[in-house]
Scaffold this active site. Structure first.
Site, PDB file in Angstrom:
ATOM      1  N   GLY A 230     -17.366  22.582 -21.617  1.00 43.00           N
ATOM      2  CA  GLY A 230     -18.595  22.083 -22.052  1.00 43.00           C
ATOM      3  C   GLY A 230     -18.697  21.775 -23.211  1.00 43.00           C
TER       4      GLY A 230
ATOM      5  N   SER B 297     -23.015  21.881 -29.523  1.00 39.94           N
ATOM      6  CA  SER B 297     -22.597  22.607 -28.411  1.00 39.94           C
ATOM      7  C   SER B 297     -22.400  24.149 -28.605  1.00 39.94           C
ATOM      8  CB  SER B 297     -21.556  22.108 -27.715  1.00 39.94           C
ATOM      9  OG  SER B 297     -21.498  20.810 -27.130  1.00 39.94           O
ATOM     10  N   ILE B 298     -22.922  24.962 -27.652  1.00 39.93           N
ATOM     11  CA  ILE B 298     -22.750  26.285 -27.636  1.00 39.93           C
ATOM     12  C   ILE B 298     -21.076  26.552 -27.619  1.00 39.93           C
ATOM     13  CG2 ILE B 298     -22.841  28.399 -26.386  1.00 39.93           C
ATOM     14  CD1 ILE B 298     -26.058  27.707 -25.824  1.00 39.93           C
TER      15      ILE B 298
ATOM     16  N   VAL C  44     -16.539  18.676 -13.853  1.00 45.01           N
ATOM     17  CA  VAL C  44     -16.188  20.019 -13.218  1.00 45.01           C
ATOM     18  C   VAL C  44     -16.976  19.690 -11.546  1.00 45.01           C
ATOM     19  CG1 VAL C  44     -16.173  21.483 -15.086  1.00 45.01           C
ATOM     20  CG2 VAL C  44     -18.205  21.124 -14.019  1.00 45.01           C
TER      21      VAL C  44
ATOM     22  N   ALA D  66     -29.170  19.219 -14.935  1.00 48.25           N
ATOM     23  CA  ALA D  66     -29.970  18.855 -13.718  1.00 48.25           C
ATOM     24  C   ALA D  66     -30.540  17.605 -13.982  1.00 48.25           C
ATOM     25  CB  ALA D  66     -31.213  19.818 -13.532  1.00 48.25           C
TER      26      ALA D  66
ATOM     27  N   TYR E 176     -38.732  24.425 -17.265  1.00 49.17           N
ATOM     28  CA  TYR E 176     -37.102  24.856 -16.759  1.00 49.17           C
ATOM     29  C   TYR E 176     -37.005  24.403 -15.311  1.00 49.17           C
ATOM     30  CZ  TYR E 176     -32.835  26.787 -18.206  1.00 49.17           C
ATOM     31  OH  TYR E 176     -31.351  26.915 -18.496  1.00 49.17           O
TER      32      TYR E 176
ATOM     33  N   LYS F 217     -29.654  28.895 -12.744  1.00 48.96           N
ATOM     34  CA  LYS F 217     -29.298  30.061 -13.699  1.00 48.96           C
ATOM     35  C   LYS F 217     -29.495  31.413 -12.918  1.00 48.96           C
ATOM     36  CE  LYS F 217     -28.360  27.913 -17.297  1.00 48.96           C
ATOM     37  NZ  LYS F 217     -26.585  27.567 -17.544  1.00 48.96           N
TER      38      LYS F 217
ATOM     39  N   ILE G  50     -31.632  27.000 -28.168  1.00 53.91           N
ATOM     40  CA  ILE G  50     -30.769  26.360 -28.996  1.00 53.91           C
ATOM     41  C   ILE G  50     -30.945  24.908 -29.183  1.00 53.91           C
ATOM     42  CG2 ILE G  50     -28.646  26.359 -30.193  1.00 53.91           C
ATOM     43  CD1 ILE G  50     -27.917  28.955 -29.111  1.00 53.91           C
TER      44      ILE G  50
ATOM     45  N   LEU H 266     -27.592  19.304 -26.884  1.00 56.78           N
ATOM     46  CA  LEU H 266     -27.816  17.965 -25.973  1.00 56.78           C
ATOM     47  C   LEU H 266     -28.558  18.475 -25.055  1.00 56.78           C
ATOM     48  CD1 LEU H 266     -27.106  14.857 -26.070  1.00 56.78           C
ATOM     49  CD2 LEU H 266     -24.861  15.595 -24.841  1.00 56.78           C
ATOM     50  N   ALA H 267     -28.153  19.661 -24.077  1.00 55.88           N
ATOM     51  CA  ALA H 267     -28.741  19.991 -22.890  1.00 55.88           C
ATOM     52  C   ALA H 267     -29.866  20.608 -23.043  1.00 55.88           C
ATOM     53  CB  ALA H 267     -27.932  21.117 -22.242  1.00 55.88           C
TER      54      ALA H 267
HETATM   55  P1  NAD Z   1     -24.424  20.878 -24.390  1.00 57.87           P
HETATM   56  O1  NAD Z   1     -25.169  19.721 -23.957  1.00 57.87           O
HETATM   57  O2  NAD Z   1     -23.675  20.970 -25.682  1.00 57.87           O
HETATM   58  O3  NAD Z   1     -23.310  21.459 -23.425  1.00 57.87           O
HETATM   59  C1  NAD Z   1     -23.414  21.235 -21.865  1.00 57.87           C
HETATM   60  C2  NAD Z   1     -22.215  20.868 -21.576  1.00 57.87           C
HETATM   61  O4  NAD Z   1     -22.181  20.566 -19.927  1.00 57.87           O
HETATM   62  C3  NAD Z   1     -21.873  19.271 -22.303  1.00 57.87           C
HETATM   63  O5  NAD Z   1     -20.568  19.375 -22.717  1.00 57.87           O
HETATM   64  C4  NAD Z   1     -21.700  18.034 -20.938  1.00 57.87           C
HETATM   65  O6  NAD Z   1     -20.811  17.260 -20.916  1.00 57.87           O
HETATM   66  C5  NAD Z   1     -21.436  19.505 -20.056  1.00 57.87           C
HETATM   67  N1  NAD Z   1     -21.577  18.852 -18.391  1.00 57.87           N
HETATM   68  C6  NAD Z   1     -22.511  18.763 -17.743  1.00 57.87           C
HETATM   69  N2  NAD Z   1     -22.132  18.134 -16.489  1.00 57.87           N
HETATM   70  C7  NAD Z   1     -20.699  18.207 -16.597  1.00 57.87           C
HETATM   71  C8  NAD Z   1     -19.831  17.919 -15.464  1.00 57.87           C
HETATM   72  N3  NAD Z   1     -20.172  17.160 -14.365  1.00 57.87           N
HETATM   73  N4  NAD Z   1     -18.408  18.278 -15.748  1.00 57.87           N
HETATM   74  C9  NAD Z   1     -17.993  18.787 -17.125  1.00 57.87           C
HETATM   75  N5  NAD Z   1     -19.091  19.150 -18.031  1.00 57.87           N
HETATM   76  C10 NAD Z   1     -20.396  18.850 -17.805  1.00 57.87           C
HETATM   77  O7  NAD Z   1     -25.673  21.884 -24.438  1.00 57.87           O
HETATM   78  P2  NAD Z   1     -25.608  23.613 -24.445  1.00 57.87           P
HETATM   79  O8  NAD Z   1     -27.082  24.167 -24.712  1.00 57.87           O
HETATM   80  O9  NAD Z   1     -24.255  24.187 -25.458  1.00 57.87           O
HETATM   81  O10 NAD Z   1     -25.060  24.056 -22.986  1.00 57.87           O
HETATM   82  C11 NAD Z   1     -23.932  24.827 -22.579  1.00 57.87           C
HETATM   83  C12 NAD Z   1     -24.476  25.888 -21.549  1.00 57.87           C
HETATM   84  O11 NAD Z   1     -25.420  26.927 -22.193  1.00 57.87           O
HETATM   85  C13 NAD Z   1     -25.192  25.459 -20.359  1.00 57.87           C
HETATM   86  O12 NAD Z   1     -24.907  26.156 -19.214  1.00 57.87           O
HETATM   87  C14 NAD Z   1     -26.498  25.981 -20.884  1.00 57.87           C
HETATM   88  O13 NAD Z   1     -27.676  25.720 -19.721  1.00 57.87           O
HETATM   89  C15 NAD Z   1     -26.461  27.296 -21.676  1.00 57.87           C
HETATM   90  N6  NAD Z   1     -27.642  27.490 -22.221  1.00 57.87           N
HETATM   91  C16 NAD Z   1     -28.141  27.032 -23.209  1.00 57.87           C
HETATM   92  C17 NAD Z   1     -29.348  27.172 -23.735  1.00 57.87           C
HETATM   93  C18 NAD Z   1     -29.888  26.358 -24.842  1.00 57.87           C
HETATM   94  O14 NAD Z   1     -31.124  26.697 -25.317  1.00 57.87           O
HETATM   95  N7  NAD Z   1     -29.294  25.460 -25.582  1.00 57.87           N
HETATM   96  C19 NAD Z   1     -29.930  28.509 -23.851  1.00 57.87           C
HETATM   97  C20 NAD Z   1     -29.126  29.081 -22.838  1.00 57.87           C
HETATM   98  C21 NAD Z   1     -28.063  28.568 -21.890  1.00 57.87           C
END
Ligand code: NAD
Length: 255
Positions: free
Chosen positions: A13, A19-20, A65, A95, A155, A162, A191, A194-195
């Protein structure tokens, strides 16, 4: 001081430095883990690849994935290169944009399917591929959000996905507990990533969190990374099937 020397961590990810997954990679690296880091596709490669190769010892992989053949191929390469996996980080969600705005009641059948396939089923598929390589005491960590539990307007389908991800965490924890593999979720505060930007109400969410959370501020990637490193370590050997909030305390508030 947390010590992950000799541990192999596989992270899914990474898109960019916001990215987280990048916050988690930095904390696992700091603790001494050897890292394999995966990005989704050629488009994500442009930023992700350079970050990975600049992190000493980290090895890049590419894997969509939602594709079983790509998952098999990545774990085949990891087995050959490292021989084991101690830590699996699942930081992936998606999504379709049109299902992340408007009324939830209008969620499309395809949007529902894709959100669950990419954001939830992938945890099962990656865990199944990793488990045979995981020694006793290994740890799997996924990323969730408060919208799993309470309604966060906008959301939408991600909230339902989730909720399914958190239930999946518990079922996997039960199954893999027999092998002494732990499975936990971190529920992170909002946070700007991108997502995160895909969620229409992101700036309102950030403001509400900073206003209402007991710590009166937002959460950052490194704080999530620190908790992931703890969950990956032997210090968390008694914790499995849990959802741990890293959200400046926002989720404890009733008003
Ligand atoms: P991010 O966009 O940096 O990371 C999301 C990643 O998912 C990206 O690297 C993207 O390429 C990858 N991805 C999407 N579809 C894919 C696929 N088919 N195959 C492989 N990789 C795929 O954003 P983020 O905020 O770091 O998200 C990471 C996780 O943290 C996610 O599960 C997100 O729901 C969760 N999250 C984010 C927040 C927030 O506010 N940003 C809060 C809570 C949870």
């Amino acid at each position: 001081m947390l010590n992950l020397q000799g541990k192999v961590a596989v992270i899914f990810g990474l898109a960019n430095k916001r990215s987280i997954a990048w916050g988690i990679a930095q904390k696992l690296h700091e603790a001494g883990a050897t890292l394999a880091i995966s990005y989704q596709n050629e488009r994500m490669k442009s930023e992700a690849h350079q970050l990975i190769v600049d992190l000493p010892g980290a090895v890049p992989f590419q894997c969509d994935v939602s594709n079983d053949a790509e998952i098999d191929s990545v774990f085949g390469q990891i087995k050959e290169k490292f021989g084991k996996v101690d830590i699996l980080i699942h930081s992936v969600a998606y999504a379709p944009a049109e299902d992340l705005k408007g009324d939830f009641v209008n969620t499309s059948r395809d949007g529902f399917r894709i959100a669950h396939d990419v954001s939830v089923y992938s945890l099962i598929a990656l865990s199944r591929a990793a488990a045979p390589l995981m020694p006793e005491g290994s740890s799997i960590v996924t990323l969730s959000y408060f919208g799993a539990e309470k309604v966060v307007p906008g959301y939408n389908i991600m909230g339902v996905a989730k909720a399914s991800l958190e239930a999946t965490t518990r079922y996997l924890a039960y199954d893999l507990g027999r092998k002494q593999i732990r499975v936990n979720a971190i529920s992170a505060g909002p946070i700007k990533t991108l997502a995160g930007r895909g969620v229409g109400s992101m700036s309102d969410m950030l403001k509400a969190h900073a206003d209402r959370a007991p710590l009166h501020r937002n959460t950052d990637q490194l704080e999530v990374g620190g908790t992931a490193a703890f969950l990956a370590s032997d210090l968390a050997s008694g914790i499995t099937g849990e959802v741990i909030y890293v959200d400046s305390g926002y989720s404890i508030m009733g008003f």
